[in-house]
Design a protein around this motif. Structure first.
Motif, PDB file in Angstrom:
ATOM      1  N   GLN A  71       0.831  -1.206   0.000  1.00 49.18           N
ATOM      2  CA  GLN A  71       0.000   0.000   0.000  1.00 49.18           C
ATOM      3  C   GLN A  71       0.865   1.255   0.000  1.00 49.18           C
ATOM      4  OE1 GLN A  71      -2.545  -0.476   3.406  1.00 49.18           O
ATOM      5  NE2 GLN A  71      -3.848  -1.982   2.390  1.00 49.18           N
ATOM      6  N   ALA A  74       2.184   1.747  -3.476  1.00 46.00           N
ATOM      7  CA  ALA A  74       1.161   2.146  -4.444  1.00 46.00           C
ATOM      8  C   ALA A  74       0.888   3.650  -4.397  1.00 46.00           C
ATOM      9  CB  ALA A  74      -0.132   1.377  -4.187  1.00 46.00           C
ATOM     10  N   ILE A  75       1.209   4.301  -3.308  1.00 43.71           N
ATOM     11  CA  ILE A  75       0.971   5.733  -3.182  1.00 43.71           C
ATOM     12  C   ILE A  75       1.718   6.492  -4.272  1.00 43.71           C
ATOM     13  CG2 ILE A  75       1.517   7.742  -1.732  1.00 43.71           C
ATOM     14  CD1 ILE A  75       0.856   5.989   0.691  1.00 43.71           C
ATOM     15  N   HIS A  76       2.863   5.974  -4.684  1.00 40.78           N
ATOM     16  CA  HIS A  76       3.702   6.672  -5.655  1.00 40.78           C
ATOM     17  C   HIS A  76       3.354   6.333  -7.107  1.00 40.78           C
ATOM     18  CE1 HIS A  76       6.094   8.072  -2.339  1.00 40.78           C
ATOM     19  NE2 HIS A  76       6.195   6.843  -1.898  1.00 40.78           N
ATOM     20  N   ARG A  77       2.380   5.469  -7.337  1.00 36.71           N
ATOM     21  CA  ARG A  77       2.055   5.061  -8.701  1.00 36.71           C
ATOM     22  C   ARG A  77       0.804   5.775  -9.179  1.00 36.71           C
ATOM     23  NH1 ARG A  77       2.874  -1.267  -7.796  1.00 36.71           N
ATOM     24  NH2 ARG A  77       0.897  -0.888  -6.806  1.00 36.71           N
ATOM     25  N   LYS A  78       0.954   6.604 -10.194  1.00 41.79           N
ATOM     26  CA  LYS A  78      -0.143   7.427 -10.693  1.00 41.79           C
ATOM     27  C   LYS A  78      -1.298   6.607 -11.224  1.00 41.79           C
ATOM     28  CE  LYS A  78       2.424  11.527 -12.078  1.00 41.79           C
ATOM     29  NZ  LYS A  78       2.793  12.360 -13.212  1.00 41.79           N
ATOM     30  N   ILE A  80      -2.350   3.808 -10.271  1.00 44.21           N
ATOM     31  CA  ILE A  80      -3.104   3.198  -9.177  1.00 44.21           C
ATOM     32  C   ILE A  80      -3.905   4.275  -8.446  1.00 44.21           C
ATOM     33  CG2 ILE A  80      -2.927   1.893  -7.020  1.00 44.21           C
ATOM     34  CD1 ILE A  80      -2.201   0.266  -9.490  1.00 44.21           C
ATOM     35  N   ARG A  81      -3.281   5.421  -8.244  1.00 44.96           N
ATOM     36  CA  ARG A  81      -3.938   6.519  -7.507  1.00 44.96           C
ATOM     37  C   ARG A  81      -5.051   7.174  -8.292  1.00 44.96           C
ATOM     38  NH1 ARG A  81       1.108   9.917  -6.099  1.00 44.96           N
ATOM     39  NH2 ARG A  81       0.280  10.791  -7.986  1.00 44.96           N
ATOM     40  N   HIS A  82      -4.941   7.215  -9.616  1.00 46.72           N
ATOM     41  CA  HIS A  82      -5.903   7.932 -10.452  1.00 46.72           C
ATOM     42  C   HIS A  82      -6.590   6.959 -11.418  1.00 46.72           C
ATOM     43  CE1 HIS A  82      -4.220  11.653  -8.920  1.00 46.72           C
ATOM     44  NE2 HIS A  82      -3.021  11.209  -9.223  1.00 46.72           N
TER      45      HIS A  82
END
Length: 179
Positions: A71, A74-78, A80-82
């Motif tokens: 998790q 995943a914060i750094h993966r665009k 996944i985030r958007h």
């Protein structure tokens, strides 16, 4: 800043949890895993599970630690985030666009959230992208150039080819003449 280190893998976290439950000292766990003790302390601190209602469940659990780690990554993966950007990229991949075309179009249209072609490739071959089979929609060399180049045929031009097509004399060994 300190040196770069590799993150703990799931099998290492399982061993760590088992040894923590057996009350093994951190220094011995670190030696057995071939890690620095600070890495072990850091992983325990970051990934410790706490439950206010059931305190008997508090502690270090390997699967929970691995989920927390994923998790955070995943914060750094665009993509996944958007999810809206991810959907746009996936639809264009399915339509036959290359990763470079998608990234270029986003840049040209001045999207507020853009991704590079490297990000698209990284996502397509990641666990999430493989689950959705995004890699299958990426163009390969055969699609782009129309034929497959046989292995071993690329590289320097042979001296015989040079002699035949450029008017240069081939070395004597290629023509059979001795010097």
């Amino acid at each position: 800043m300190g040196t770069h280190y590799c993150h703990l893998k799931l099998d290492e976290r399982r061993k760590l949890a088992k040894w923590l439950e057996a009350k093994m000292p951190i220094s011995e766990i670190a030696d057995r895993l071939g890690r620095d003790p600070s890495t072990i302390y850091r992983d325990i601190k970051r990934n410790r599970y706490t439950d206010g209602e059931l305190p008997e469940l508090n502690g270090y659990h390997a699967l929970i630690a691995q989920d927390k780690y994923e998790q955070r990554r995943a914060i750094h993966r665009k993509l996944i985030r958007h999810p809206e950007v991810k959907a746009a990229v996936e639809s264009r991949l399915r339509a036959g666009w290359s990763a470079e075309q998608i990234a270029g179009r986003m840049r040209l249209e001045r999207h507020p959230i853009r991704v590079s072609h490297e990000t698209i490739y990284r996502f397509a071959y990641s666990k999430d992208g493989r689950d959705e089979q995004c890699y299958r929609h990426l163009q390969n060399t055969e699609d782009v150039i129309g034929h497959v180049v046989p292995a071993g045929t690329t590289g320097p031009i042979s001296s015989t080819y040079k002699a035949c097509h450029t008017g240069l004399n081939a070395p004597s060994s290629a023509t059979g003449n001795a010097i």
